[in-house]
Each structure stands twice: as C-alpha cells, then as structure tokens.
Design a protein around this motif. Structure first.
Motif, PDB file in Angstrom:
ATOM      1  N   SER A 139       0.804  -1.223   0.000  1.00 54.05           N
ATOM      2  CA  SER A 139       0.000   0.000   0.000  1.00 54.05           C
ATOM      3  C   SER A 139       0.838   1.275   0.000  1.00 54.05           C
ATOM      4  CB  SER A 139      -0.936   0.015   1.216  1.00 54.05           C
ATOM      5  OG  SER A 139      -0.186  -0.084   2.417  1.00 54.05           O
ATOM      6  N   GLN A 140       2.124   1.179   0.249  1.00 57.35           N
ATOM      7  CA  GLN A 140       2.973   2.362   0.266  1.00 57.35           C
ATOM      8  C   GLN A 140       4.412   1.974  -0.031  1.00 57.35           C
ATOM      9  OE1 GLN A 140       2.260   3.597   4.355  1.00 57.35           O
ATOM     10  NE2 GLN A 140       4.199   2.740   5.011  1.00 57.35           N
ATOM     11  N   ASP A 141       5.208   2.989  -0.380  1.00 59.82           N
ATOM     12  CA  ASP A 141       6.627   2.746  -0.660  1.00 59.82           C
ATOM     13  C   ASP A 141       7.318   2.183   0.574  1.00 59.82           C
ATOM     14  OD1 ASP A 141       5.996   3.863  -3.062  1.00 59.82           O
ATOM     15  OD2 ASP A 141       7.119   5.724  -2.736  1.00 59.82           O
ATOM     16  N   THR A 142       8.214   1.236   0.359  1.00 49.63           N
ATOM     17  CA  THR A 142       8.891   0.611   1.485  1.00 49.63           C
ATOM     18  C   THR A 142      10.246   0.064   1.040  1.00 49.63           C
ATOM     19  OG1 THR A 142       8.658  -1.035   3.247  1.00 49.63           O
ATOM     20  CG2 THR A 142       7.856  -1.652   1.067  1.00 49.63           C
ATOM     21  N   VAL A 143      10.953  -0.534   1.980  1.00 49.90           N
ATOM     22  CA  VAL A 143      12.255  -1.149   1.715  1.00 49.90           C
ATOM     23  C   VAL A 143      12.238  -2.568   2.265  1.00 49.90           C
ATOM     24  CG1 VAL A 143      14.750  -1.028   2.083  1.00 49.90           C
ATOM     25  CG2 VAL A 143      13.428   1.090   1.805  1.00 49.90           C
ATOM     26  N   LEU A 144      12.690  -3.525   1.457  1.00 50.29           N
ATOM     27  CA  LEU A 144      12.813  -4.919   1.881  1.00 50.29           C
ATOM     28  C   LEU A 144      14.279  -5.214   2.193  1.00 50.29           C
ATOM     29  CD1 LEU A 144      10.611  -6.631  -0.865  1.00 50.29           C
ATOM     30  CD2 LEU A 144       9.863  -5.657   1.328  1.00 50.29           C
ATOM     31  N   TYR A 145      14.494  -6.042   3.206  1.00 51.22           N
ATOM     32  CA  TYR A 145      15.856  -6.384   3.621  1.00 51.22           C
ATOM     33  C   TYR A 145      16.030  -7.895   3.549  1.00 51.22           C
ATOM     34  CZ  TYR A 145      16.028  -1.648   5.484  1.00 51.22           C
ATOM     35  OH  TYR A 145      15.986  -0.275   5.621  1.00 51.22           O
ATOM     36  N   LYS A 171      29.194 -14.667  10.083  1.00 57.07           N
ATOM     37  CA  LYS A 171      29.172 -13.306   9.556  1.00 57.07           C
ATOM     38  C   LYS A 171      27.865 -13.085   8.807  1.00 57.07           C
ATOM     39  CE  LYS A 171      31.714 -10.057   6.639  1.00 57.07           C
ATOM     40  NZ  LYS A 171      32.881  -9.859   5.748  1.00 57.07           N
ATOM     41  N   GLN A 172      27.225 -11.929   9.091  1.00 52.42           N
ATOM     42  CA  GLN A 172      25.928 -11.617   8.487  1.00 52.42           C
ATOM     43  C   GLN A 172      26.049 -10.466   7.492  1.00 52.42           C
ATOM     44  OE1 GLN A 172      22.687  -9.818  10.896  1.00 52.42           O
ATOM     45  NE2 GLN A 172      21.479 -11.613  10.307  1.00 52.42           N
ATOM     46  N   LYS A 173      25.330 -10.617   6.370  1.00 53.82           N
ATOM     47  CA  LYS A 173      25.285  -9.570   5.364  1.00 53.82           C
ATOM     48  C   LYS A 173      23.844  -9.303   4.960  1.00 53.82           C
ATOM     49  CE  LYS A 173      29.775  -9.508   3.051  1.00 53.82           C
ATOM     50  NZ  LYS A 173      30.461  -9.571   1.733  1.00 53.82           N
ATOM     51  N   PHE A 174      23.594  -8.023   4.570  1.00 56.57           N
ATOM     52  CA  PHE A 174      22.266  -7.585   4.157  1.00 56.57           C
ATOM     53  C   PHE A 174      22.305  -7.085   2.715  1.00 56.57           C
ATOM     54  CE2 PHE A 174      22.022  -7.323   8.709  1.00 56.57           C
ATOM     55  CZ  PHE A 174      20.706  -7.634   9.024  1.00 56.57           C
ATOM     56  N   ARG A 175      21.132  -7.131   2.087  1.00 56.26           N
ATOM     57  CA  ARG A 175      20.902  -6.456   0.801  1.00 56.26           C
ATOM     58  C   ARG A 175      19.487  -5.879   0.867  1.00 56.26           C
ATOM     59  NH1 ARG A 175      24.201  -5.060  -3.415  1.00 56.26           N
ATOM     60  NH2 ARG A 175      25.136  -7.158  -3.342  1.00 56.26           N
ATOM     61  N   ASN A 176      19.345  -4.607   0.483  1.00 54.21           N
ATOM     62  CA  ASN A 176      18.006  -4.007   0.546  1.00 54.21           C
ATOM     63  C   ASN A 176      17.462  -3.752  -0.858  1.00 54.21           C
ATOM     64  OD1 ASN A 176      19.193  -1.581  -0.380  1.00 54.21           O
ATOM     65  ND2 ASN A 176      19.557  -0.892   1.699  1.00 54.21           N
ATOM     66  N   LEU A 177      16.142  -3.635  -0.926  1.00 53.96           N
ATOM     67  CA  LEU A 177      15.428  -3.426  -2.185  1.00 53.96           C
ATOM     68  C   LEU A 177      14.333  -2.396  -1.950  1.00 53.96           C
ATOM     69  CD1 LEU A 177      14.544  -4.111  -5.104  1.00 53.96           C
ATOM     70  CD2 LEU A 177      13.195  -5.997  -4.138  1.00 53.96           C
ATOM     71  N   SER A 178      14.380  -1.295  -2.691  1.00 54.03           N
ATOM     72  CA  SER A 178      13.347  -0.257  -2.575  1.00 54.03           C
ATOM     73  C   SER A 178      12.152  -0.650  -3.429  1.00 54.03           C
ATOM     74  CB  SER A 178      13.898   1.094  -3.035  1.00 54.03           C
ATOM     75  OG  SER A 178      14.937   1.531  -2.178  1.00 54.03           O
ATOM     76  N   VAL A 179      10.973  -0.563  -2.821  1.00 51.16           N
ATOM     77  CA  VAL A 179       9.722  -0.905  -3.493  1.00 51.16           C
ATOM     78  C   VAL A 179       8.917   0.375  -3.689  1.00 51.16           C
ATOM     79  CG1 VAL A 179       7.604  -2.254  -3.407  1.00 51.16           C
ATOM     80  CG2 VAL A 179       9.720  -3.183  -2.426  1.00 51.16           C
ATOM     81  N   SER A 180       8.546   0.665  -4.939  1.00 52.14           N
ATOM     82  CA  SER A 180       7.749   1.846  -5.271  1.00 52.14           C
ATOM     83  C   SER A 180       6.326   1.410  -5.617  1.00 52.14           C
ATOM     84  CB  SER A 180       8.347   2.605  -6.457  1.00 52.14           C
ATOM     85  OG  SER A 180       9.679   3.022  -6.163  1.00 52.14           O
ATOM     86  N   VAL A 181       5.357   2.057  -4.995  1.00 54.15           N
ATOM     87  CA  VAL A 181       3.947   1.768  -5.256  1.00 54.15           C
ATOM     88  C   VAL A 181       3.440   2.732  -6.323  1.00 54.15           C
ATOM     89  CG1 VAL A 181       1.632   1.684  -4.270  1.00 54.15           C
ATOM     90  CG2 VAL A 181       3.586   0.890  -2.943  1.00 54.15           C
ATOM     91  N   TYR A 182       2.685   2.229  -7.286  1.00 57.56           N
ATOM     92  CA  TYR A 182       2.155   3.087  -8.339  1.00 57.56           C
ATOM     93  C   TYR A 182       0.659   2.880  -8.510  1.00 57.56           C
ATOM     94  CZ  TYR A 182       2.057  -0.942 -11.553  1.00 57.56           C
ATOM     95  OH  TYR A 182       1.787  -2.139 -12.143  1.00 57.56           O
ATOM     96  N   GLN A 183       0.019   3.893  -9.089  1.00 53.57           N
ATOM     97  CA  GLN A 183      -1.396   3.839  -9.445  1.00 53.57           C
ATOM     98  C   GLN A 183      -1.539   4.393 -10.855  1.00 53.57           C
ATOM     99  OE1 GLN A 183      -3.918   5.428  -6.432  1.00 53.57           O
ATOM    100  NE2 GLN A 183      -5.812   4.778  -7.418  1.00 53.57           N
ATOM    101  N   ARG A 184      -2.101   3.611 -11.737  1.00 52.29           N
ATOM    102  CA  ARG A 184      -2.161   3.982 -13.151  1.00 52.29           C
ATOM    103  C   ARG A 184      -3.078   5.186 -13.388  1.00 52.29           C
ATOM    104  NH1 ARG A 184      -2.761  -1.746 -16.431  1.00 52.29           N
ATOM    105  NH2 ARG A 184      -1.503  -3.045 -15.033  1.00 52.29           N
ATOM    106  N   PRO A 185      -2.783   5.977 -14.425  1.00 49.14           N
ATOM    107  CA  PRO A 185      -3.670   7.098 -14.793  1.00 49.14           C
ATOM    108  C   PRO A 185      -4.828   6.611 -15.658  1.00 49.14           C
ATOM    109  CG  PRO A 185      -1.724   7.124 -16.181  1.00 49.14           C
ATOM    110  CD  PRO A 185      -1.529   5.989 -15.197  1.00 49.14           C
ATOM    111  N   THR A 186      -5.805   5.983 -15.024  1.00 48.05           N
ATOM    112  CA  THR A 186      -6.913   5.388 -15.777  1.00 48.05           C
ATOM    113  C   THR A 186      -7.934   6.418 -16.238  1.00 48.05           C
ATOM    114  OG1 THR A 186      -8.048   4.945 -13.673  1.00 48.05           O
ATOM    115  CG2 THR A 186      -6.682   3.189 -14.590  1.00 48.05           C
ATOM    116  N   GLN A 187      -8.042   7.571 -15.563  1.00 45.16           N
ATOM    117  CA  GLN A 187      -9.026   8.589 -15.912  1.00 45.16           C
ATOM    118  C   GLN A 187      -8.322   9.899 -16.259  1.00 45.16           C
ATOM    119  OE1 GLN A 187     -11.868   9.385 -12.840  1.00 45.16           O
ATOM    120  NE2 GLN A 187     -12.897  11.010 -13.970  1.00 45.16           N
ATOM    121  N   VAL A 188      -8.484  10.331 -17.506  1.00 46.64           N
ATOM    122  CA  VAL A 188      -7.897  11.591 -17.977  1.00 46.64           C
ATOM    123  C   VAL A 188      -9.031  12.464 -18.506  1.00 46.64           C
ATOM    124  CG1 VAL A 188      -6.193  12.665 -19.492  1.00 46.64           C
ATOM    125  CG2 VAL A 188      -5.803  10.346 -18.630  1.00 46.64           C
TER     126      VAL A 188
END
Length: 279
Positions: free
Chosen positions: A85-91, A99-116
């Motif tokens: 439902s909103q922009d977030t980051v996954l780890y 030994k521990q390592k991380f990698r993150n991923l940015s998630v972008s939420v979109y909504q299409r322009p269905t009505q113009v």
C-alpha cells in the motif's frame, strides 16, 4: 618488476584467496528483482540468494505481508509480498560462518492514470478571444514519474512533468492558455497521461482523454447576423407599407361607391358665400 617479485605477489594473492575461502567470510547477498514497482494493493515475488555454499540462516525482513514459496534451498529463498500500500524497503539477509550480510530493495507503489479529463474553457469562443485547455488526472502515483501532454490534432501544444511534485499529492493538473484562431475548430484537442516506471523496475503506462472540439465563430457569422436582421427589417417595412396601402385603397373605393367623396369635393369648391346662405 623482477620475475621473483612477480611470483611472490601472485603467491601472496593466492594464499589470501584461499584463506578467505576457508574462513567462509567472502560471500555476497543478492535480491531479485533489483528494482521493484508494485501496483497499489498488489502482490509480487522476491528472491533472496547468497553465494555462501552453506549459510547458517537467511530470510527477508519487512512489515508487509509475506509468505515463503516452496522450492526452498539453503542458498536462495522465494517470498510472496502482498497488499503493498505504500513505498517501502525490503531487507534480505544471510549468515555465513558467523558473519551476516544484508541487501536491501526499494519498493515503489504506483497507481495507473486510468481517468484523464480534458476541458475547454469556454467551449465556444470568438476569433481572437482567449480560451484555456485544462487536463486533470486524479488518483495517480507517483507524480514524479508522470507526464501530461496536450495535443491539437497530432501537434503537441505542451508537455509537463511533475518531477518536483509533493509525493503525498495524487492529482495532477496542467493548463494551456491560447488565442482562438479559425483553424482551431478544425481539429480536436486531447490530453495524454504517461506514467513511466521503467527507471523503478516497472513498465510504461499511457492513457488518453476523450477528444474535445472548440467551436470558433468570427466576423463572417457576425455579418450574417447583420444581413438577417436587415432582411427581416425590410420585410417588416414592406408588410406594414402594404397594409397601409390596402387600407387607403379600400377607403378610396368605398368613398367612390357611396358618392361621399364627390359631394364633399364639390361642396369644398363652392364659394364661401354660397356655402353660408344656400338657395
């Protein structure tokens, strides 16, 4: 560099690589996809993997709903992320030989322009007068990836991007002011909304408004109105004149039949003395 020095450097590098490999400390963590755009309230799959041959543990950290998908393997894991439902980051994280390592991923939420929606203000305008073209797209996200293009036929009137828009806003509007020309009424006006998510790992979405026609009137129409008014005035004058002529002619014929007209004329021709003392 001497041959002895070259072999000494090469031997040192091989020993360092062997030590790193035997200690289990040289490993990487990966995420797929590397960029991710998800439609609002949608779901997607995420893959976490590592180069460590035998990781101690691994997983995915997020506040979103997640569920592990089958085909689990020590070196990689698949997860289904849902109800985004909103922009977030996954780890994504793995532990290898303590030994521990991380990698993150940015998630972008979109909504299409269905009505113009495109509006012409006003929709009927005279030549040389100003009018405004307004295009509105509600419920679209992210605005930073949106471009609105105004068309007159196939010609581009204006391009507007919203790279500096406030992220919280979900409505976009662009306007274009112009002076009406007679040829403006020959082609339709339209607006295209383009949401480009390719830089965020998504696709390109396009939507276009219903075409609108501008009604343009000019001096020719004004002259036609003057001609119409003139013709109506002339016809009205002729009608009134004909009515008056008919009335006068009718009175004349009536007087001739009754003789009133001849007696009255003779009476007026007599001298005043005779009219005062008739015999």
């Amino acid at each position: 560099m001497s041959v002895f020095g070259f072999w000494s450097l090469l031997t040192a590098l091989l020993i360092l690589l062997c030590c790193l490999g035997s200690g289990g400390q040289a490993f990487e963590v990966y995420m797929w996809p590397e960029k991710l755009a998800v439609e609002i309230k949608g779901s997607t799959e995420v893959n976490c993997s590592t180069s460590c041959p035998q990781p101690d543990r691994g997983g995915l950290e997020t506040f979103l709903k997640k569920s592990a998908i089958e085909d689990h393997h020590p070196q990689w894991q698949r997860f289904l992320i849902s109800d985004v439902s909103q922009d977030t980051v996954l780890y994504c994280h793995f532990t290898c030989a303590g030994k521990q390592k991380f990698r993150n991923l940015s998630v972008s939420v979109y909504q299409r322009p269905t009505q113009v929606t495109l509006k012409l203000k006003p929709s009927r305008v005279g030549v040389g007068k100003n009018f405004t073209i307004e295009c509105t797209v509600p419920e679209v996200k992210p605005l930073q990836s949106l471009t609105l293009t105004l068309f007159h036929g196939k010609d581009i009137l204006q391009n507007q991007t919203f790279s500096g828009a406030v992220p919280a806003s979900q409505e976009a509007t662009t306007t274009f002011n112009s002076t009406a020309q007679r040829e403006d009424g020959l082609l339709n006006f339209s607006c295209q909304a383009e949401l480009d998510l390719r830089s965020l790992g998504g696709s390109l979405f396009q939507s276009i408004s219903e075409p609108q026609t501008l009604e343009v009137y000019g001096p020719v129409q004004d002259n036609q109105m003057v001609i119409i008014i003139t013709v109506v005035s002339v016809l009205l004058f002729l009608f009134v004149t004909s009515v008056l002529l008919c009335f006068v002619l009718g009175q004349h014929l009536h007087q001739q039949r009754t003789g009133t007209y001849g007696v009255l004329a003779a009476w007026r021709r007599l001298p005043r003395a005779f009219r005062a003392h008739p015999v």
